[in-house]
Design a protein around this motif. Structure first.
Motif, PDB file in Angstrom:
ATOM      1  N   ALA A 157       3.608  -0.669 -11.163  1.00 53.54           N
ATOM      2  CA  ALA A 157       4.718  -1.172 -10.364  1.00 53.54           C
ATOM      3  C   ALA A 157       5.273  -0.123  -9.415  1.00 53.54           C
ATOM      4  N   GLU A 158       5.156   1.160  -9.771  1.00 51.36           N
ATOM      5  CA  GLU A 158       5.778   2.189  -8.941  1.00 51.36           C
ATOM      6  C   GLU A 158       5.223   2.234  -7.525  1.00 51.36           C
ATOM      7  N   ARG A 159       3.920   1.996  -7.362  1.00 50.45           N
ATOM      8  CA  ARG A 159       3.347   2.028  -6.010  1.00 50.45           C
ATOM      9  C   ARG A 159       3.915   0.894  -5.163  1.00 50.45           C
ATOM     10  N   TYR A 160       4.037  -0.295  -5.757  1.00 47.95           N
ATOM     11  CA  TYR A 160       4.631  -1.412  -5.039  1.00 47.95           C
ATOM     12  C   TYR A 160       6.101  -1.142  -4.750  1.00 47.95           C
ATOM     13  N   LEU A 161       6.823  -0.618  -5.727  1.00 50.80           N
ATOM     14  CA  LEU A 161       8.240  -0.319  -5.526  1.00 50.80           C
ATOM     15  C   LEU A 161       8.438   0.676  -4.391  1.00 50.80           C
ATOM     16  N   HIS A 171       9.389  -0.575 -15.765  1.00 48.72           N
ATOM     17  CA  HIS A 171       8.066  -0.055 -16.123  1.00 48.72           C
ATOM     18  C   HIS A 171       7.509   0.919 -15.082  1.00 48.72           C
ATOM     19  N   SER A 172       8.340   1.317 -14.149  1.00 51.96           N
ATOM     20  CA  SER A 172       7.901   2.330 -13.189  1.00 51.96           C
ATOM     21  C   SER A 172       8.040   3.702 -13.851  1.00 51.96           C
ATOM     22  N   ASN A 173       7.419   4.691 -13.248  1.00 56.07           N
ATOM     23  CA  ASN A 173       7.486   6.020 -13.856  1.00 56.07           C
ATOM     24  C   ASN A 173       8.838   6.685 -13.577  1.00 56.07           C
ATOM     25  N   SER A 174       9.116   7.747 -14.296  1.00 62.11           N
ATOM     26  CA  SER A 174      10.426   8.393 -14.200  1.00 62.11           C
ATOM     27  C   SER A 174      10.659   9.036 -12.840  1.00 62.11           C
ATOM     28  N   TYR A 175       9.603   9.459 -12.158  1.00 60.52           N
ATOM     29  CA  TYR A 175       9.769  10.046 -10.828  1.00 60.52           C
ATOM     30  C   TYR A 175      10.334   9.018  -9.854  1.00 60.52           C
ATOM     31  N   ARG A 213      12.093   6.307 -10.539  1.00 62.94           N
ATOM     32  CA  ARG A 213      13.488   6.022 -10.889  1.00 62.94           C
ATOM     33  C   ARG A 213      14.403   7.187 -10.525  1.00 62.94           C
ATOM     34  N   PHE A 214      13.930   8.417 -10.676  1.00 65.08           N
ATOM     35  CA  PHE A 214      14.711   9.599 -10.309  1.00 65.08           C
ATOM     36  C   PHE A 214      15.028   9.584  -8.817  1.00 65.08           C
ATOM     37  N   TYR A 215      14.006   9.393  -7.994  1.00 60.31           N
ATOM     38  CA  TYR A 215      14.233   9.421  -6.550  1.00 60.31           C
ATOM     39  C   TYR A 215      15.068   8.225  -6.082  1.00 60.31           C
ATOM     40  N   LEU A 216      14.934   7.083  -6.711  1.00 63.35           N
ATOM     41  CA  LEU A 216      15.779   5.936  -6.374  1.00 63.35           C
ATOM     42  C   LEU A 216      17.224   6.193  -6.780  1.00 63.35           C
ATOM     43  N   ALA A 217      17.442   6.885  -7.897  1.00 64.13           N
ATOM     44  CA  ALA A 217      18.810   7.223  -8.317  1.00 64.13           C
ATOM     45  C   ALA A 217      19.431   8.241  -7.363  1.00 64.13           C
ATOM     46  N   LEU A 218      18.632   9.174  -6.847  1.00 64.76           N
ATOM     47  CA  LEU A 218      19.156  10.167  -5.904  1.00 64.76           C
ATOM     48  C   LEU A 218      19.765   9.521  -4.673  1.00 64.76           C
ATOM     49  N   GLU A 237      21.618   5.751 -15.304  1.00 61.92           N
ATOM     50  CA  GLU A 237      21.301   5.384 -16.692  1.00 61.92           C
ATOM     51  C   GLU A 237      19.848   4.951 -16.855  1.00 61.92           C
ATOM     52  N   LEU A 238      19.149   4.651 -15.759  1.00 61.36           N
ATOM     53  CA  LEU A 238      17.737   4.286 -15.828  1.00 61.36           C
ATOM     54  C   LEU A 238      16.810   5.504 -15.759  1.00 61.36           C
ATOM     55  N   VAL A 239      17.396   6.687 -15.570  1.00 68.31           N
ATOM     56  CA  VAL A 239      16.607   7.914 -15.421  1.00 68.31           C
ATOM     57  C   VAL A 239      16.674   8.712 -16.721  1.00 68.31           C
ATOM     58  N   PRO A 240      15.525   9.136 -17.244  1.00 69.97           N
ATOM     59  CA  PRO A 240      15.555   9.976 -18.455  1.00 69.97           C
ATOM     60  C   PRO A 240      16.302  11.283 -18.181  1.00 69.97           C
TER      61      PRO A 240
END
Length: 134
Positions: free
Chosen positions: A13-17, A50-54, A56-61, A68-71
């Protein structure tokens, strides 16, 4: 194009996201042709959760998702001695170059905002689907 980025290898999913987010950030609609099935593909692959943490990290930035979705990566782990179960000196230099800045930014949690059109709310499948800044 088959509703998403054209890549030769199977991917999640991360590539599509990432692709859809870039399209929307550029001002185009990801639900329009030729991208129309990208959203369906992201949901079929498990959504943002189900995307990877990277990703979610960059989307949170940029404020597209909540922290809360980022480890969490506590920066204090850098102070562990070399003989401990986890040492930054046992990591490759590339990994240290990624993990240490991520740990610092995860602690600071900057709140940079992008235009409203660049959001990923529609790709959240679980209970976090509440609106902008989930």
């Amino acid at each position: 194009m088959a509703g998403g980025p054209s890549i030769l290898a199977p991917f999640g999913a991360e590539r599509y996201l990432q692709s859809v987010f870039r399209i929307e950030l550029a001002g185009d609609s990801a639900s329009a042709a030729p991208y129309g099935t990208s959203g369906e593909t992201v949901h079929r692959l498990g959504g943002l959760e189900h995307s990877n943490s990277y990703v979610r990290f960059y989307l949170a930035l940029v404020g597209a998702v909540g922290w809360e979705l980022v480890p969490s990566i506590p920066p204090e782990f850098m102070l562990l001695p070399t003989w401990s179960f986890m040492s930054i000196y046992e990591m490759s230099s590339w990994t240290r170059g990624i993990v240490i800045p991520m740990a610092i930014l995860c602690t600071l949690r900057p709140d940079w905002r992008l235009p409203e059109r660049a959001c990923v709310d529609e790709f959240v499948c679980g209970p976090h689907a509440k609106g902008r800044g989930i």
